[in-house]
Scaffold this motif. Structure first.
Motif, PDB file in Angstrom:
ATOM      1  N   LEU A 146       0.810  -1.224   0.000  1.00 20.27           N
ATOM      2  CA  LEU A 146       0.000   0.000   0.000  1.00 20.27           C
ATOM      3  C   LEU A 146       0.840   1.270   0.000  1.00 20.27           C
ATOM      4  CD1 LEU A 146      -2.756  -1.068   2.555  1.00 20.27           C
ATOM      5  CD2 LEU A 146      -2.786  -1.273   0.050  1.00 20.27           C
ATOM      6  N   LEU A 147       2.151   1.114   0.021  1.00 21.35           N
ATOM      7  CA  LEU A 147       3.054   2.272   0.032  1.00 21.35           C
ATOM      8  C   LEU A 147       3.470   2.705  -1.367  1.00 21.35           C
ATOM      9  CD1 LEU A 147       5.417   1.251   2.991  1.00 21.35           C
ATOM     10  CD2 LEU A 147       3.365   2.682   3.074  1.00 21.35           C
ATOM     11  N   ASP A 148       2.981   2.021  -2.408  1.00 20.54           N
ATOM     12  CA  ASP A 148       3.414   2.364  -3.771  1.00 20.54           C
ATOM     13  C   ASP A 148       2.735   3.628  -4.283  1.00 20.54           C
ATOM     14  OD1 ASP A 148       0.908   1.867  -4.920  1.00 20.54           O
ATOM     15  OD2 ASP A 148       1.421  -0.136  -5.570  1.00 20.54           O
ATOM     16  N   GLY A 149       3.087   4.067  -5.481  1.00 19.33           N
ATOM     17  CA  GLY A 149       2.625   5.349  -6.018  1.00 19.33           C
ATOM     18  C   GLY A 149       1.145   5.467  -6.267  1.00 19.33           C
ATOM     19  N   GLY A 150       0.437   4.364  -6.477  1.00 19.78           N
ATOM     20  CA  GLY A 150      -0.989   4.426  -6.759  1.00 19.78           C
ATOM     21  C   GLY A 150      -1.842   4.347  -5.510  1.00 19.78           C
ATOM     22  N   SER A 151      -1.213   4.442  -4.366  1.00 24.90           N
ATOM     23  CA  SER A 151      -1.909   4.263  -3.103  1.00 24.90           C
ATOM     24  C   SER A 151      -1.242   5.123  -2.035  1.00 24.90           C
ATOM     25  CB  SER A 151      -1.828   2.775  -2.714  1.00 24.90           C
ATOM     26  OG  SER A 151      -2.401   2.531  -1.466  1.00 24.90           O
ATOM     27  N   ARG A 152      -2.026   5.559  -1.056  1.00 25.75           N
ATOM     28  CA  ARG A 152      -1.499   6.274   0.100  1.00 25.75           C
ATOM     29  C   ARG A 152      -2.006   5.559   1.344  1.00 25.75           C
ATOM     30  NH1 ARG A 152       0.142   8.398  -3.763  1.00 25.75           N
ATOM     31  NH2 ARG A 152       0.403  10.580  -4.321  1.00 25.75           N
ATOM     32  N   LEU A 153      -1.088   5.145   2.183  1.00 26.06           N
ATOM     33  CA  LEU A 153      -1.439   4.592   3.481  1.00 26.06           C
ATOM     34  C   LEU A 153      -1.133   5.684   4.489  1.00 26.06           C
ATOM     35  CD1 LEU A 153      -2.371   2.236   5.243  1.00 26.06           C
ATOM     36  CD2 LEU A 153       0.015   1.432   5.283  1.00 26.06           C
ATOM     37  N   LEU A 154      -2.185   6.243   5.083  1.00 28.74           N
ATOM     38  CA  LEU A 154      -2.048   7.345   6.029  1.00 28.74           C
ATOM     39  C   LEU A 154      -2.192   6.809   7.442  1.00 28.74           C
ATOM     40  CD1 LEU A 154      -4.362   9.904   4.195  1.00 28.74           C
ATOM     41  CD2 LEU A 154      -1.874   9.646   3.978  1.00 28.74           C
ATOM     42  N   ILE A 155      -1.378   7.328   8.355  1.00 32.57           N
ATOM     43  CA  ILE A 155      -1.464   6.918   9.747  1.00 32.57           C
ATOM     44  C   ILE A 155      -1.751   8.126  10.632  1.00 32.57           C
ATOM     45  CG2 ILE A 155      -0.056   4.841   9.541  1.00 32.57           C
ATOM     46  CD1 ILE A 155       2.335   6.444  10.613  1.00 32.57           C
ATOM     47  N   ALA A 156      -2.514   7.864  11.690  1.00 36.00           N
ATOM     48  CA  ALA A 156      -2.800   8.878  12.708  1.00 36.00           C
ATOM     49  C   ALA A 156      -1.894   8.601  13.892  1.00 36.00           C
ATOM     50  CB  ALA A 156      -4.262   8.801  13.134  1.00 36.00           C
ATOM     51  N   LEU A 157      -1.243   9.668  14.370  1.00 33.54           N
ATOM     52  CA  LEU A 157      -0.297   9.523  15.469  1.00 33.54           C
ATOM     53  C   LEU A 157      -0.589  10.506  16.583  1.00 33.54           C
ATOM     54  CD1 LEU A 157       2.104   9.695  12.704  1.00 33.54           C
ATOM     55  CD2 LEU A 157       2.769   8.040  14.408  1.00 33.54           C
ATOM     56  N   ASP A 158      -0.264  10.073  17.786  1.00 29.73           N
ATOM     57  CA  ASP A 158      -0.177  10.944  18.953  1.00 29.73           C
ATOM     58  C   ASP A 158       1.266  10.805  19.411  1.00 29.73           C
ATOM     59  OD1 ASP A 158      -0.375  12.413  21.245  1.00 29.73           O
ATOM     60  OD2 ASP A 158      -1.741  11.042  22.268  1.00 29.73           O
ATOM     61  N   GLY A 159       2.098  11.779  19.056  1.00 29.93           N
ATOM     62  CA  GLY A 159       3.540  11.633  19.266  1.00 29.93           C
ATOM     63  C   GLY A 159       4.061  10.521  18.369  1.00 29.93           C
ATOM     64  N   ASP A 160       4.667   9.496  18.974  1.00 27.82           N
ATOM     65  CA  ASP A 160       5.159   8.349  18.213  1.00 27.82           C
ATOM     66  C   ASP A 160       4.193   7.172  18.218  1.00 27.82           C
ATOM     67  OD1 ASP A 160       7.520   9.604  17.501  1.00 27.82           O
ATOM     68  OD2 ASP A 160       8.614   8.852  19.252  1.00 27.82           O
ATOM     69  N   THR A 161       3.061   7.305  18.884  1.00 30.06           N
ATOM     70  CA  THR A 161       2.106   6.204  19.005  1.00 30.06           C
ATOM     71  C   THR A 161       1.138   6.213  17.830  1.00 30.06           C
ATOM     72  OG1 THR A 161       2.242   6.349  21.417  1.00 30.06           O
ATOM     73  CG2 THR A 161       0.364   5.155  20.498  1.00 30.06           C
ATOM     74  N   ILE A 162       1.066   5.096  17.121  1.00 30.27           N
ATOM     75  CA  ILE A 162       0.137   4.965  15.997  1.00 30.27           C
ATOM     76  C   ILE A 162      -1.242   4.626  16.552  1.00 30.27           C
ATOM     77  CG2 ILE A 162      -0.440   3.666  13.921  1.00 30.27           C
ATOM     78  CD1 ILE A 162       2.576   3.267  13.468  1.00 30.27           C
ATOM     79  N   LEU A 163      -2.222   5.450  16.194  1.00 34.64           N
ATOM     80  CA  LEU A 163      -3.585   5.308  16.698  1.00 34.64           C
ATOM     81  C   LEU A 163      -4.520   4.651  15.697  1.00 34.64           C
ATOM     82  CD1 LEU A 163      -3.947   8.912  18.147  1.00 34.64           C
ATOM     83  CD2 LEU A 163      -3.014   6.872  19.279  1.00 34.64           C
ATOM     84  N   GLY A 164      -4.183   4.736  14.398  1.00 29.37           N
ATOM     85  CA  GLY A 164      -5.051   4.190  13.368  1.00 29.37           C
ATOM     86  C   GLY A 164      -4.492   4.483  11.999  1.00 29.37           C
ATOM     87  N   GLY A 207     -11.269   8.666  13.537  1.00 32.13           N
ATOM     88  CA  GLY A 207     -11.724   8.105  12.259  1.00 32.13           C
ATOM     89  C   GLY A 207     -12.199   9.188  11.303  1.00 32.13           C
ATOM     90  N   LYS A 208     -12.934  10.143  11.829  1.00 35.11           N
ATOM     91  CA  LYS A 208     -13.424  11.261  11.003  1.00 35.11           C
ATOM     92  C   LYS A 208     -12.249  12.043  10.414  1.00 35.11           C
ATOM     93  CE  LYS A 208     -16.575  15.180  11.300  1.00 35.11           C
ATOM     94  NZ  LYS A 208     -17.518  15.903  12.162  1.00 35.11           N
ATOM     95  N   GLN A 209     -11.206  12.265  11.217  1.00 33.00           N
ATOM     96  CA  GLN A 209     -10.021  12.977  10.726  1.00 33.00           C
ATOM     97  C   GLN A 209      -9.290  12.154   9.661  1.00 33.00           C
ATOM     98  OE1 GLN A 209      -7.641  15.049  13.914  1.00 33.00           O
ATOM     99  NE2 GLN A 209      -9.192  14.069  15.211  1.00 33.00           N
ATOM    100  N   LEU A 210      -9.207  10.840   9.850  1.00 30.56           N
ATOM    101  CA  LEU A 210      -8.563   9.979   8.859  1.00 30.56           C
ATOM    102  C   LEU A 210      -9.335   9.976   7.541  1.00 30.56           C
ATOM    103  CD1 LEU A 210      -7.441   7.037  11.143  1.00 30.56           C
ATOM    104  CD2 LEU A 210      -5.928   8.346   9.621  1.00 30.56           C
ATOM    105  N   VAL A 211     -10.666   9.927   7.611  1.00 30.78           N
ATOM    106  CA  VAL A 211     -11.474   9.959   6.388  1.00 30.78           C
ATOM    107  C   VAL A 211     -11.262  11.285   5.663  1.00 30.78           C
ATOM    108  CG1 VAL A 211     -13.840  10.025   5.483  1.00 30.78           C
ATOM    109  CG2 VAL A 211     -13.191   8.272   7.141  1.00 30.78           C
ATOM    110  N   ALA A 212     -11.260  12.393   6.386  1.00 32.87           N
ATOM    111  CA  ALA A 212     -11.038  13.705   5.754  1.00 32.87           C
ATOM    112  C   ALA A 212      -9.663  13.757   5.084  1.00 32.87           C
ATOM    113  CB  ALA A 212     -11.175  14.820   6.789  1.00 32.87           C
ATOM    114  N   ALA A 213      -8.649  13.212   5.743  1.00 33.32           N
ATOM    115  CA  ALA A 213      -7.300  13.190   5.157  1.00 33.32           C
ATOM    116  C   ALA A 213      -7.263  12.313   3.912  1.00 33.32           C
ATOM    117  CB  ALA A 213      -6.284  12.708   6.185  1.00 33.32           C
TER     118      ALA A 213
END
Length: 169
Positions: A54-72, A101-107
């Motif tokens: 999912l990291l290739d050019g035709g796709s974006r894998l976005l992560i939500a973080l609080d500092g270094d902690t991955i939340l989603g 989740g709402k913030q991730l969808v908007a992004a």
């Protein structure tokens, strides 16, 4: 609403992201949240190789973080002809219903519009997930009338409802 940092994932993030995805979708830990598939599907939701793809050019894998902690995370992929696909939306079950989740969808919608020149975005949701479908409908998605088979053969089989949203220019 909890404000988080959202950025594209890099390969070094994947070993920390994978358990968040699994906790959100499957197993007993998923039952702490409201968006799980634990009652419908068992087994691993994804793996590192799939996440890496999912990291290739035709796709974006976005992560939500609080500092270094991955939340989603959320994935958005270019399907061509102005269409993007939103998938793999998840938030750690202990943090669901807090606006992440709402913030991730908007992004994801912004990435589809700005990165892929998409004018519409679609997703699929298991048809038995009425509360989750209702959440997407409240956020501007509409049922397209199309259904697709669940990607893994199950007995009894599951179907996916296709939801679509027009993206503002």
């Amino acid at each position: 609403m909890v404000t988080v940092t959202i950025r594209p994932a890099v390969e070094a993030d994947l070993p920390r992201l994978h358990p968040v995805v699994e906790r959100a979708y499957r197993g007993e830990s998923a039952r702490a949240g409201w968006t799980h598939e634990a009652d419908l599907v068992s087994g691993e939701r994804t793996n590192l190789a799939t996440l890496r793809s999912l990291l290739d050019g035709g796709s974006r894998l976005l992560i939500a973080l609080d500092g270094d902690t991955i939340l989603g995370c959320v994935n958005v992929a270019d399907r061509g002809d102005g269409l993007a696909y939103l998938g793999l939306l998840c938030v750690d079950p202990q943090l669901q219903a807090g606006g992440i989740g709402k913030q991730l969808v908007a992004a994801a919608e912004a990435a589809a519009r700005d990165g892929f020149a998409a004018t519409r975005i679609e997703m699929t949701v298991i048809d038995r997930r009425a509360k989750l479908i209702a959440w997407y409908l409240r956020h501007g998605y509409a049922a397209s009338g199309e259904t697709r088979p669940f990607p893994i053969p199950l007995d009894p089989p599951l179907s996916m409802v296709v939801l679509v949203k027009q993206l503002a220019g």
